[in-house]
Design an enzyme around this catalytic site. Structure first.
Site, mmCIF file in Angstrom:
data_model
loop_
_atom_site.group_PDB
_atom_site.id
_atom_site.type_symbol
_atom_site.label_atom_id
_atom_site.label_comp_id
_atom_site.label_asym_id
_atom_site.label_seq_id
_atom_site.Cartn_x
_atom_site.Cartn_y
_atom_site.Cartn_z
ATOM 1 N N CYS A 152 3.992 0.198 -12.167
ATOM 2 C CA CYS A 152 4.310 1.468 -12.830
ATOM 3 C C CYS A 152 5.545 1.249 -13.692
ATOM 4 C CB CYS A 152 4.542 2.575 -11.804
ATOM 5 S SG CYS A 152 4.725 4.199 -12.572
ATOM 6 N N GLU A 164 1.736 -3.038 4.268
ATOM 7 C CA GLU A 164 2.979 -2.462 3.747
ATOM 8 C C GLU A 164 4.145 -3.061 4.536
ATOM 9 O OE1 GLU A 164 6.062 -0.826 2.137
ATOM 10 O OE2 GLU A 164 4.086 -0.564 1.239
ATOM 11 N N PRO A 184 3.140 4.428 -0.940
ATOM 12 C CA PRO A 184 2.958 5.413 0.138
ATOM 13 C C PRO A 184 1.518 5.795 0.446
ATOM 14 C CG PRO A 184 3.583 6.525 -1.877
ATOM 15 C CD PRO A 184 3.588 5.068 -2.196
ATOM 16 N N GLY A 185 0.535 5.219 -0.282
ATOM 17 C CA GLY A 185 -0.844 5.410 0.145
ATOM 18 C C GLY A 185 -1.774 6.090 -0.827
ATOM 19 N N GLY A 186 -1.310 6.469 -2.006
ATOM 20 C CA GLY A 186 -2.183 7.159 -2.949
ATOM 21 C C GLY A 186 -3.342 6.307 -3.415
ATOM 22 N N LYS A 187 -3.050 5.099 -3.891
ATOM 23 C CA LYS A 187 -4.122 4.208 -4.334
ATOM 24 C C LYS A 187 -4.954 3.740 -3.149
ATOM 25 C CE LYS A 187 -1.543 2.501 -8.349
ATOM 26 N NZ LYS A 187 -0.259 3.183 -8.033
ATOM 27 N N ALA A 221 0.783 -1.237 0.000
ATOM 28 C CA ALA A 221 0.000 0.000 0.000
ATOM 29 C C ALA A 221 0.812 1.282 0.000
ATOM 30 C CB ALA A 221 -0.951 0.014 1.200
#
Length: 467
Positions: free
Chosen positions: A398, A301, A279-282, A277
């Protein structure tokens, strides 16, 4: 208490004052000495130096442009200096790179680029190299970038090496990107992709469902229903971003999360997992989607510091979301057939975000791919074991590199041919996107986003289900 001595690079940075060129130099030295990430460090340094407007824009272009085209400028510098890059003092080399970008990549007048850069050498306490720096920059200034590029291409016959010289990409990366495009029968787009990788991207924002609306953030993005393009300036200053109701997030990243949450109508009580997870954006977008549907999200994480970033990202959305610290490779054994939806945003080379991480293309090597691919395969098998029959798993990277994307999926489907089935991610995204998406024709319904085609990071999205 004994004070830890500063590194030589840190000592140099401490002695520089806050001009745009010196801020750029500061960041380049931090990238070289401390493996810093320029996109994280530069905004902090700009604020500390109280640079804004034209000065901040100059420092930003000088920093990112120099890092982005570093390999190209190194070839120019070596040619102009008549010596190998490895034989040049590290501080002087970073100064020369900054000067080369001003001369070849910006519209800075030659007298200013040379004079100010030579002065920067003195301020960096590299005065012994001042004459050398001055001579090399004056040699570079005699010709423009097109002439230098043609000079560097003389005698080079390998097409990937030629493209790498022309577009400031390492040859191994050009080869991988060519192969990725050829999977779709679109190898002719290679030059367009390399050009797009060198263009500064617009900042995009996510309006977290239930907390904000995209219309309140700015111009709508073409594809994501929750996306907007940020206005000029620091997006952190927007009230909705400051409150946590919206976030800075690439449109491709938004679509990757929505492909999971909207693959099919969600049911109250579903259990969702964001396996990697940080750094948390999604995770923040999934949390907002889960809350609206009455589902329960868990975020995992492996790195404690990144897990804390996830907690911060979720604070404004749903502080009740459980954030765990643990190795995702163990989830399948610990919680078999537990989750209805799983996002595996796998650790990868990050080659899809070269626009935003300008130093990444020179920091990564071809040797980095195989260990990451092995980890991705292990995580994917663990996620599959934790998925309930009939559940949906989104495998996301990515990176467009075939060894991190289609090769991973092909291996999994060959191994679990009777247990796992692909879902059509392209069809799911077509139902989500605000305007039509040209997603090519990858096997198994996989979707590959591209900077040159979609204006997003090069996100790979594969949806899977257990039979």
């Amino acid at each position: 208490m004994t004070q830890r001595p500063q590194s030589p690079g840190a000592q140099v940075r401490a002695r520089t004052s806050a001009t745009p060129r010196q801020v750029a130099f500061d960041v380049l030295r931090a990238v070289a000495d401390d493996d810093a990430y320029a996109n994280l460090l530069l905004p902090t340094r700009l604020r500390r130096a109280r640079l804004s407007g034209a000065d901040a824009a100059f420092a930003t272009e000088l920093t990112y442009g120099t890092l982005r085209r570093r390999g190209h400028y190194d070839l120019v510098i070596a040619h102009a200096a008549g010596r190998a890059i490895e034989a040049i003092d590290a501080v002087a080399l970073d100064v020369l790179r900054l000067g080369a970008h001003q001369l070849l990549g910006m519209s800075t007048p030659a007298h200013a680029a040379v004079g100010e850069t030579v002065e920067l050498t003195r301020r960096a306490r590299a005065a012994r190299t001042t004459g050398f720096v001055n001579a090399v920059l004056r040699t570079i200034a005699r010709d423009d970038d097109a002439v230098w590029t043609q000079r560097l291409l003389e005698g080079v016959t390998d097409p990937d090496e030629r493209a790498g010289i022309a577009h400031a990409h390492p040859a191994w990366l050009v080869h991988a990107l060519r192969a990725a495009l050829e999977r779709e029968g679109r190898g002719g787009e290679l030059d367009d992709l390399l050009v797009a990788n060198n263009a500064a991207p617009r900042v995009t924002l996510t309006a977290l469902p239930g907390l904000s609306e995209a219309e309140a953030l700015g111009d709508r993005t073409p594809y994501s229903p929750v996306g907007a393009r940020s206005a000029a300036g620091d997006p952190a200053g927007h009230p909705l971003v400051a409150s946590g109701a919206a976030r800075v997030q690439d449109e491709g990243s938004q679509l990757a999360a929505l492909a999971l949450s909207r693959a099919r109508p969600a049911q109250a009580g579903e259990r969702w997992l964001d396996l990697c997870a940080g750094p948390g954006g999604k995770a923040a977008l999934l949390a907002a989607e889960a809350r609206a549907a009455g589902a329960v999200l868990t975020a995992n994480e492996v790195v404690p510091a990144r897990a804390e970033l996830v907690r911060r990202a979720l604070r404004a959305v749903d502080p009740a979301v459980e954030v765990r610290v643990g190795d995702g490779r163990a989830i399948g054994d610990l919680e078999p057939e537990t989750y209805d939806r799983i996002l595996l945003d796998a650790p990868c080379t990050g080659l899809g975000a070269l626009r935003r991480r300008p130093e990444a293309r020179w920091r990564k090597t071809a040797a980095d791919v195989a260990p990451l691919a092995a980890l991705q395969g292990q995580l994917l098998r663990s996620a599959l074991a934790a998925l309930r029959p009939g559940g949906v798993l989104a495998y996301v990277t990515c990176s467009p590199h075939p060894d991190e994307t289609t090769a991973i999926v092909d291996a999994l489907l060959a191994e679990y041919s009777t247990e796992v089935a692909p879902l059509d991610a392209r069809a799911v995204l077509a139902g989500i996107a605000r305007t039509p998406l040209d997603l090519g024709g990858l096997a198994h319904g996989a979707a590959q986003l591209w900077p040159h085609r979609h204006g997003t990071d090069a996100m790979f999205i594969q949806l899977l289900t257990r039979r």
